[in-house]
Scaffold this motif. Structure first.
Motif, short mmCIF file in Angstrom:
data_model
loop_
_atom_site.label_atom_id
_atom_site.label_comp_id
_atom_site.label_asym_id
_atom_site.label_seq_id
_atom_site.Cartn_x
_atom_site.Cartn_y
_atom_site.Cartn_z
N ILE A 269 0.80 -1.21 0.18
CA ILE A 269 0.09 -0.15 -0.06
C ILE A 269 0.93 1.22 -0.03
O ILE A 269 0.74 2.15 -0.86
N VAL A 270 1.72 1.37 1.03
CA VAL A 270 2.82 2.44 0.88
C VAL A 270 3.49 2.65 -0.45
O VAL A 270 3.66 3.80 -0.85
N SER A 271 4.07 1.53 -0.91
CA SER A 271 4.97 1.65 -2.04
C SER A 271 4.00 2.21 -3.31
O SER A 271 4.34 3.15 -4.10
N TYR A 272 2.88 1.75 -3.63
CA TYR A 272 1.76 2.16 -4.61
C TYR A 272 1.39 3.53 -4.20
O TYR A 272 1.48 4.44 -5.31
N SER A 273 1.08 3.89 -3.09
CA SER A 273 0.80 5.34 -2.80
C SER A 273 1.73 6.37 -2.88
O SER A 273 1.37 7.50 -3.63
N VAL A 274 2.94 5.89 -2.47
CA VAL A 274 4.10 7.08 -2.47
C VAL A 274 4.54 7.09 -4.00
O VAL A 274 4.61 8.32 -4.44
N ALA A 275 4.55 6.22 -4.75
CA ALA A 275 4.71 6.35 -6.31
C ALA A 275 3.88 7.03 -6.99
O ALA A 275 4.01 7.89 -7.78
N PHE A 276 2.34 6.79 -6.45
CA PHE A 276 1.26 7.80 -7.35
C PHE A 276 1.58 9.15 -6.96
O PHE A 276 1.35 10.15 -7.87
N CYS A 277 1.83 9.35 -5.63
CA CYS A 277 1.87 10.71 -5.17
C CYS A 277 3.01 11.52 -5.96
O CYS A 277 3.06 12.62 -6.44
N ALA A 278 4.23 10.72 -6.02
CA ALA A 278 5.39 11.31 -6.70
C ALA A 278 5.06 11.49 -8.29
O ALA A 278 5.42 12.58 -8.73
N SER A 279 4.28 10.76 -8.75
CA SER A 279 4.00 10.93 -10.30
C SER A 279 3.15 12.13 -10.36
O SER A 279 3.22 12.95 -11.44
N LEU A 280 2.20 12.54 -9.51
CA LEU A 280 1.62 13.96 -9.76
C LEU A 280 2.33 14.81 -9.72
O LEU A 280 1.75 16.05 -10.22
N ILE A 281 3.56 14.89 -9.29
CA ILE A 281 4.11 16.16 -9.17
C ILE A 281 5.55 16.10 -10.05
O ILE A 281 6.55 16.73 -10.09
N GLY A 282 5.55 14.88 -11.05
CA GLY A 282 6.56 14.55 -12.01
C GLY A 282 8.03 14.18 -11.29
O GLY A 282 8.92 14.56 -12.05
N LYS A 283 7.71 13.29 -10.28
CA LYS A 283 8.86 12.88 -9.58
C LYS A 283 8.80 11.36 -9.62
O LYS A 283 7.76 10.64 -9.88
N THR A 284 10.02 10.78 -9.48
CA THR A 284 9.99 9.22 -9.17
C THR A 284 10.41 9.21 -7.70
O THR A 284 11.10 10.17 -6.90
N SER A 285 10.06 8.09 -6.98
CA SER A 285 10.36 7.66 -5.64
C SER A 285 11.01 6.15 -5.46
O SER A 285 11.03 5.46 -6.25
N THR A 286 11.70 6.30 -4.35
CA THR A 286 12.61 5.05 -4.01
C THR A 286 11.79 4.01 -3.76
O THR A 286 11.92 3.09 -4.19
#
Length: 336
Positions: A269-286
């Motif tokens: 849940i955390v991994s998918y959520s963080v990645a989704f939020c990062a994509s909204l601001i044009g970023k990638t996440s660890t």
């Protein structure tokens, strides 16, 4: 005459160490980086920099022919360029497979194929090992990568193997750690704060390779002149997450660490959520879906017998020694 070597992705964590070793061996060293790449660890004035246009075959052909006519072709190429996290899923294939395809085809068309083309792949190209028997992942196993990153690396491997007579050497390292690395650093920093996060309740068999040992393997492959070979890479030992915690705590002189073990569903849940939020601001996440698939896998043991027999490899840095040197660097550099 000095041998000429090109290291692509030279501005990254692993690439900068490859460049240092090439210079130490007195190679005529070329660093393939973008003009905008940070050169913090590429300060030696002996380095030749080149911004190769990998995605534009016409421009790349002109660059290779100009290089060949002026300086001669490279004797060795270490392909260390790749993406471990991407904003868009299709970019894994575009970068990790597509650029290899364009580059190698252009080398052939311009008659600039080197003596050896050493490609950095990943153990992830083979996927996880058997999670019931914990048998090592072997070269004879059917590859079944579970991540987009692993799938793209496998496509690049298959492309190299499809080129008649092409002098490839494929390296498939397990988790690479060392000075300048940022993902394991986050785990180390967490342990410094007194908390060690792990996931899943089934035992996990981990393997590692210190960056200097990985670079040592690359130049062993050059020294031995091997071609059309592939190798799994680790330091030869098997560890648990508690081993990593213990060695880090010892190097940091931390006497109490609180181990927190999270269920896999929480990590997902955390991994998918963080990645989704990062994509909204044009970023990638660890933390991202690919990282989740890697962390949930329980068996990362791999068979390195070919590496030991054919290249004569023995690790200079078992995990405890590597962690100690790595943390010493982080402290000196002000990261810790």
């Amino acid at each position: 005459m000095r041998k000429k070597i090109l290291i692509t992705g030279a501005g990254g964590f692993i690439g900068s160490f490859i460049v240092e070793e090439a210079l130490a061996r007195n190679y005529d060293t070329w660093a393939g980086i973008r003009n905008s790449t940070n050169r913090e660890y590429l300060q030696d004035n002996r380095i030749h920099f080149i911004d190769l246009q990998y995605s534009n075959k016409s421009n790349l052909k002109k660059q290779l022919l100009e290089k060949k006519n002026t300086f001669g072709k490279w004797d060795y190429i270490i392909w260390n360029l790749g993406a471990t996290k991407c904003r868009h899923p299709e970019d894994f294939d575009k970068i990790n497979y597509g650029l290899v395809k364009i580059f190698t085809e252009t080398l052939i068309e311009t008659d600039t194929v080197p003596e050896q083309f050493i490609m950095m792949s990943s153990l992830g190209a083979w996927g996880a090992g058997n999670e019931e028997s914990y048998a090592p992942i072997c070269p004879t196993d059917m590859p079944k990568p579970e991540t987009l990153y692993g799938k793209s690396k496998l496509k690049a491997e298959l492309h190299l193997q499809s080129l008649p007579g092409f002098p490839y050497v494929i390296l498939r390292p397990t988790g690479v750690y060392g000075p300048r690395e940022k993902d394991y650093f986050l785990m180390i920093k967490s342990i410094k704060w007194g908390i060690d996060f792990s996931v899943g309740y089934k035992p996990q068999a981990l393997t590692f390779i210190y960056v200097k040992d990985l670079v040592k393997i690359m130049f062993l492959a050059i020294d031995k002149g091997v071609k059309q070979k592939s190798y799994f890479i680790s330091d030869g030992a098997v560890y648990t997450s508690s081993d990593f915690r213990k060695y880090v705590a010892k190097a940091l002189k931390k006497h109490f660490i609180l181990p927190l073990r999270l269920p896999l569903w929480v990590l997902k849940i955390v991994s998918y959520s963080v990645a989704f939020c990062a994509s909204l601001i044009g970023k990638t996440s660890t933390l991202n879906p690919d990282k989740y698939r890697i962390m949930k896998q329980r068996n990362w043991i791999c068979d390195i017998s070919a590496l030991q027999k054919e290249l004569g490899f023995t690790a200079d840095y078992p995990l405890e020694k590597g962690v100690e040197e790595c943390i010493s660097w982080y402290k000196t550099a002000g990261w810790l």
